[in-house]
Design a protein around this motif. Structure first.
Motif, PDB file in Angstrom:
ATOM      1  N   GLY A  89       3.848   0.973  12.106  1.00 55.37           N
ATOM      2  CA  GLY A  89       4.092  -0.369  11.596  1.00 55.37           C
ATOM      3  C   GLY A  89       4.885  -0.391  10.304  1.00 55.37           C
ATOM      4  N   ASP A  90       5.553   0.714   9.984  1.00 55.90           N
ATOM      5  CA  ASP A  90       6.322   0.808   8.744  1.00 55.90           C
ATOM      6  C   ASP A  90       7.737   0.263   8.867  1.00 55.90           C
ATOM      7  N   VAL A  91       8.260   0.194  10.088  1.00 54.77           N
ATOM      8  CA  VAL A  91       9.604  -0.354  10.311  1.00 54.77           C
ATOM      9  C   VAL A  91       9.570  -1.292  11.513  1.00 54.77           C
TER      10      VAL A  91
ATOM     11  N   SER B 113       0.829  -1.203   0.000  1.00 52.32           N
ATOM     12  CA  SER B 113       0.000   0.000   0.000  1.00 52.32           C
ATOM     13  C   SER B 113       0.867   1.257   0.000  1.00 52.32           C
ATOM     14  N   GLU B 114       0.270   2.346  -0.422  1.00 48.20           N
ATOM     15  CA  GLU B 114       0.979   3.625  -0.450  1.00 48.20           C
ATOM     16  C   GLU B 114       1.078   4.177   0.972  1.00 48.20           C
ATOM     17  N   ARG B 115       2.232   4.658   1.312  1.00 52.16           N
ATOM     18  CA  ARG B 115       2.437   5.228   2.648  1.00 52.16           C
ATOM     19  C   ARG B 115       2.136   6.720   2.573  1.00 52.16           C
ATOM     20  N   VAL B 116       1.078   7.126   3.253  1.00 51.73           N
ATOM     21  CA  VAL B 116       0.677   8.535   3.231  1.00 51.73           C
ATOM     22  C   VAL B 116       0.829   9.123   4.625  1.00 51.73           C
ATOM     23  N   GLY B 117       0.922  10.430   4.678  1.00 56.77           N
ATOM     24  CA  GLY B 117       0.989  11.118   5.955  1.00 56.77           C
ATOM     25  C   GLY B 117       2.354  11.131   6.594  1.00 56.77           C
TER      26      GLY B 117
END
Length: 123
Positions: free
Chosen positions: A94-96, A47-51
């Motif tokens: 939860g990105d890293v 998914s695209e990481r926004v914000g």
């Protein structure tokens, strides 16, 4: 440059965005246990990481292989405490994922140290 244009920025002025602006004024990471040697790795996502800001995007792009917090601070060129806050936010999203640094091997025994000392004395 035209005569009526004014140059308002030069290299000596530093970054346009101050560190407190990157962290929303926060000076302490939520993950207070982050260490300079803590390893950070990006979690694969379809998914695209926004914000997220450009510094956090840079962290995500460079951490496809494990990097320490200190290395990230160097590559992103921001103070260590700022990087810790940014990484803490990425952990919360939860990105890293992070892991402790690789443990050093067992310390050499007394026998080995004595053999090295004897060898140096023999020189």
């Amino acid at each position: 440059m035209a005569e009526n244009e004014v140059e308002w920025f030069d290299e000596a002025a530093g970054p346009l965005v101050r560190p407190y602006a990157m962290t929303g004024g926060r000076t302490r990471p939520g993950a207070s246990w982050l260490d300079v040697a803590t390893q950070v790795v990006t979690v694969p996502s379809t998914s695209e990481r926004v914000g997220i800001g450009p510094e956090q995007q840079a962290i995500l792009e460079m951490c496809h292989r494990a990097l320490s917090v200190a290395e990230i601070a160097h590559y992103v060129n921001v103070p260590l405490v700022v990087v810790k806050v940014l990484i803490s936010d990425l952990i919360d999203r939860g990105d890293v994922v992070v892991r402790p640094p690789a443990q050093a091997l067992r310390a050499p025994g007394r026998e080995l140290l004595q053999a090295v000392l004897d060898g140096v004395r023999a020189l």
